[in-house]
Write an enzyme that holds these catalytic residues in place. Structure first.
Site, PDB file in Angstrom:
ATOM      1  N   HIS A   1       1.058  -1.331  -0.238  1.00 23.60           N
ATOM      2  CA  HIS A   1       0.309   0.460  -0.260  1.00 23.60           C
ATOM      3  C   HIS A   1       0.445   1.152   0.037  1.00 23.60           C
ATOM      4  O   HIS A   1       0.894   2.047  -0.416  1.00 23.60           O
ATOM      5  CB  HIS A   1      -1.080   0.083   1.155  1.00 23.60           C
ATOM      6  CG  HIS A   1      -1.756   1.177   1.020  1.00 23.60           C
ATOM      7  ND1 HIS A   1      -2.238   1.694   1.834  1.00 23.60           N
ATOM      8  CD2 HIS A   1      -3.297   1.020   0.789  1.00 23.60           C
ATOM      9  CE1 HIS A   1      -3.637   2.923   1.199  1.00 23.60           C
ATOM     10  NE2 HIS A   1      -3.562   1.797   1.017  1.00 23.60           N
ATOM     11  N   CYS A   2       2.226   0.898   0.384  1.00 24.22           N
ATOM     12  CA  CYS A   2       2.885   2.035   0.896  1.00 24.22           C
ATOM     13  C   CYS A   2       3.608   2.937  -0.621  1.00 24.22           C
ATOM     14  O   CYS A   2       3.787   4.199  -0.925  1.00 24.22           O
ATOM     15  CB  CYS A   2       4.145   2.005   1.746  1.00 24.22           C
ATOM     16  SG  CYS A   2       3.315   1.505   3.366  1.00 24.22           S
TER      17      CYS A   2
END
Length: 370
Positions: free
Chosen positions: A358-359
């Site tokens: 997600h980062c």
């Protein structure tokens, strides 16, 4: 493109949920020697797998510098849904340095250009030189022909907010109230900024995030919306694990809170890996830190969490750690997203860099784009 000095709330723009339709996803080629082992050798394989999984159902906007343009072009020359864009950045955390996109009722898309200071600036930032990262959001908006709001007065990373698209935003106190972000502002003032720029009605403040998360514990590692009034929460039943207290504190908040529409939350406990993930000496020796960059130590606990998954138009990209809870996480996410394909991705090369799937991804909503 136009730089806007108005506010999304007054213009009728809101931050959509990640599970709403995407035009595409921003990804950045990993080359920073202080983040990626062996100058990105291992990470590039994982990023390539992620880019191709994204491209199965939406565009992948892949950023890279001039030095690596030919390398990236050669790798993806047969991938028609992957668009390579020459934008220089300091690292590859697209979630945090890319624009937060907002849409209106007619499907028009705009970006928000927050201030980025490497997760804490002079107070506790992770590297000293981040000028290119701070300019990335506006450069991405220009490349994608998006007008964008000037929010440079406010330090914020994309991983520190999670939206249900219906007026509710999840955040953590440990991150947004960190002295390295907006120390001149009170909690109430920070909340007002979020409501103004994300067109939100309610901010849910969780106390903490994931143990070992060097971003001051972003919310996208500990709790995420999987539907309206429905979340997954990183969880452990082991009361001796360092994550037990933070997760239980968040659970207490979620159990008593309601969302912007007054609905109580359905909470799914998504287990963290059974065995904590630590950086090894070999991995540490393959990193090259620059002056002013936060260094690591052998045996340091890494912020391993399955909550750091990413939703694409057709799938769920979920981290895997060669842990016995990998399959449990995959099965749980498949039940929560029965119409989407699960893409289990071995994520150790990413987590050694300090984050996860997600980062390194940032969605661009579809809106009325084709």
């Amino acid at each position: 493109m136009s730089i806007l000095n108005t506010k999304p709330i007054s213009d009728g723009y809101r931050m959509p949920a990640e599970y709403e339709p995407h035009l595409g996803t921003v990804l950045i080629w990993p080359v920073r020697p202080g983040s990626w082992t062996n100058a990105g050798l291992e990470a590039k394989v994982t990023f390539t797998e992620i880019a191709r999984a994204i491209a199965k159902s939406e565009k992948c906007f892949l950023l890279c510098d001039k030095e690596h343009f030919e390398e990236v072009n050669e790798i993806f020359k047969n991938d028609k849904n992957i668009q390579i864009i020459n934008i220089d950045t300091d690292d590859a955390w697209a979630r945090d340095i890319g624009p937060t996109c907002v849409i209106n009722d007619t499907g028009d898309i705009r970006g928000i250009d927050w201030s980025f200071n490497a997760w804490g600036g002079d107070y506790d930032g992770l590297y000293a030189h981040y000028d290119r990262d701070d300019k990335a959001a506006s450069a991405i908006c220009d490349a994608l022909s998006l007008d964008y709001y000037n929010a440079k007065h406010f330090v914020l990373e994309g991983g520190s907010i999670h939206s249900d698209g219906e007026g509710t935003i999840l955040v953590t106190e440990s991150c947004l109230l960190s002295p390295g972000r907006n120390p001149q502002m009170s909690k109430e003032q920070i909340e007002l900024e979020l409501k103004t720029y994300l067109n939100a009605e309610k901010i849910i403040w969780l106390p903490r995030g994931i143990e070992g998360d060097e971003t001051n514990e972003h919310v996208d590692n500990v709790c995420a919306f999987v539907g309206p009034a429905e979340v997954v929460l990183a969880w452990t039943d082991d009361d001796k694990d360092q994550q037990w207290i933070p997760s239980n504190e968040s659970l207490k908040v979620l159990e008593k809170e309601t969302d912007a529409k007054g609905r109580h939350f359905t909470i799914h406990k998504l287990p963290i890996p059974k065995n904590p993930v630590f950086i090894t000496l070999d991995e540490l020796n393959s990193l090259e830190f620059e002056e002013g960059e936060d260094t690591r130590e052998e045996g340091e606990r890494l912020a391993a969490s399955y909550v750091n998954f990413y939703i694409t138009n057709d799938g769920i990209l979920i981290p895997q750690f060669n842990d016995e809870n990998d399959e449990i996480a995959v099965n749980m996410m498949q039940k929560l997203f029965p119409t989407r394909k699960i893409y289990p991705i071995y994520a150790r090369p990413i987590i050694v860099g300090g984050g996860n799937i997600h980062c390194i991804t940032q969605q661009i909503p579809l809106g009325n784009r084709k």
